[in-house]
Write a protein that holds these residues in place. Sequence first.
Motif, PDB file in Angstrom:
ATOM      1  N   SER A   1       5.494   3.408  -1.630  1.00  0.00           N
ATOM      2  CA  SER A   1       4.854   2.120  -1.436  1.00  0.00           C
ATOM      3  C   SER A   1       5.621   1.299  -0.399  1.00  0.00           C
ATOM      4  CB  SER A   1       4.785   1.360  -2.762  1.00  0.00           C
ATOM      5  OG  SER A   1       3.989   2.070  -3.703  1.00  0.00           O
TER       6      SER A   1
ATOM      7  N   ARG B   1       2.154   4.708   1.777  1.00  0.00           N
ATOM      8  CA  ARG B   1       2.257   5.443   3.036  1.00  0.00           C
ATOM      9  C   ARG B   1       3.349   6.488   2.891  1.00  0.00           C
ATOM     10  NH1 ARG B   1       2.385   0.438   7.380  1.00  0.00           N
ATOM     11  NH2 ARG B   1       0.297  -0.400   6.939  1.00  0.00           N
ATOM     12  N   GLY B   2       3.030   7.709   3.252  1.00  0.00           N
ATOM     13  CA  GLY B   2       4.026   8.775   3.216  1.00  0.00           C
ATOM     14  C   GLY B   2       4.602   9.026   1.842  1.00  0.00           C
TER      15      GLY B   2
ATOM     16  N   ALA C   1       2.165  -3.626   3.497  1.00  0.00           N
ATOM     17  CA  ALA C   1       1.134  -3.533   4.515  1.00  0.00           C
ATOM     18  C   ALA C   1       0.826  -4.910   5.105  1.00  0.00           C
ATOM     19  CB  ALA C   1      -0.145  -2.945   3.909  1.00  0.00           C
TER      20      ALA C   1
ATOM     21  N   SER D   1       0.851  -1.193   0.000  1.00  0.00           N
ATOM     22  CA  SER D   1       0.000   0.000   0.000  1.00  0.00           C
ATOM     23  C   SER D   1       0.885   1.239   0.000  1.00  0.00           C
ATOM     24  CB  SER D   1      -0.934   0.003   1.221  1.00  0.00           C
ATOM     25  OG  SER D   1      -0.175   0.062   2.419  1.00  0.00           O
TER      26      SER D   1
END
Length: 293
Positions: free
Chosen positions: A32, A28-29, A35, A26
């Motif tokens: 990729s 985030r920030g 997750a 996924s």
Amino acid sequence: MPATPRPPSSAAASRPVRGRLELGVSVRGGRSVAARQFHEGALRVLRAHYLDQSGQVCYVMVNPGGAYLGADLFLIDVEVEDGADLLLTTQSATKIYRTPGSFAEQRMNIKLGEGARLELVPDQLIAYREASYRQNSHISLHPSSSLVMAEVITPGWSPDGAAFKYEEVRLRNEIWIEDDGGPRLLALDNLLIRPPANDVRGMGFMEGFSHLGSLVVVDPRVDQGLADDLAHVARDFDAYTGVSLTQALAGSTGLVLRSLSNSTEELNNLLGACTGVLRERWFGQAPLNLRKY
């Protein structure tokens, strides 16, 4: 029609699972990340790394056992969530050794979310003397997602020096597009090579060549112009190449490139040049340089 694969036969279901890998990616920030990650047996992934500033994450699959043997079953589940970007490769070649009385099998389930991207670029598959191998991939894509899969099949060394001593190599890709109307089949790509049953070196099958390269691309930007461009790129290599397109489905189209040669290196370079075109044109990235050796 259901989006899940048909359940295996009872005989297949009872086969020992030698390795299992699950990977979910996924965003985030702004980049990729994994997750979800799970492994057991003879499959795992190395620590994530990033080859450039695009945010694309690269994972390397590893088989510590070093090879696939008779009756081995390997299960791989990959999900790339909305907007995520995954490059998945292997640490080294996949080697299929003798499989007396059975076959080695890899089953892979891939799911790409909206705007997700997967580049699947394993090292070559080497089938040795008396090897039988089946690879079944079930792929579910969102109409806006992007898939690139490259594969090279080579005959392994045999004591008498002859090629094509393996029993069978079967690669089956089932590609679905899933939108609000439900899953629909875009392509069923089934490749079967059985040297004992056919003169695979003859004209009309392998055209006198020993190695096969395959590139599968599914993306909304696939069109005849791209097919022509990749065919033009392939002309610079010592290989016999053909390119075909699927019909468009929900705005996405598939492309399949097949190339025949007598050299693993030549096919790797050819597929690398083609994927390099896609990386630069669509994502502004440099060609892959994984530097494994």
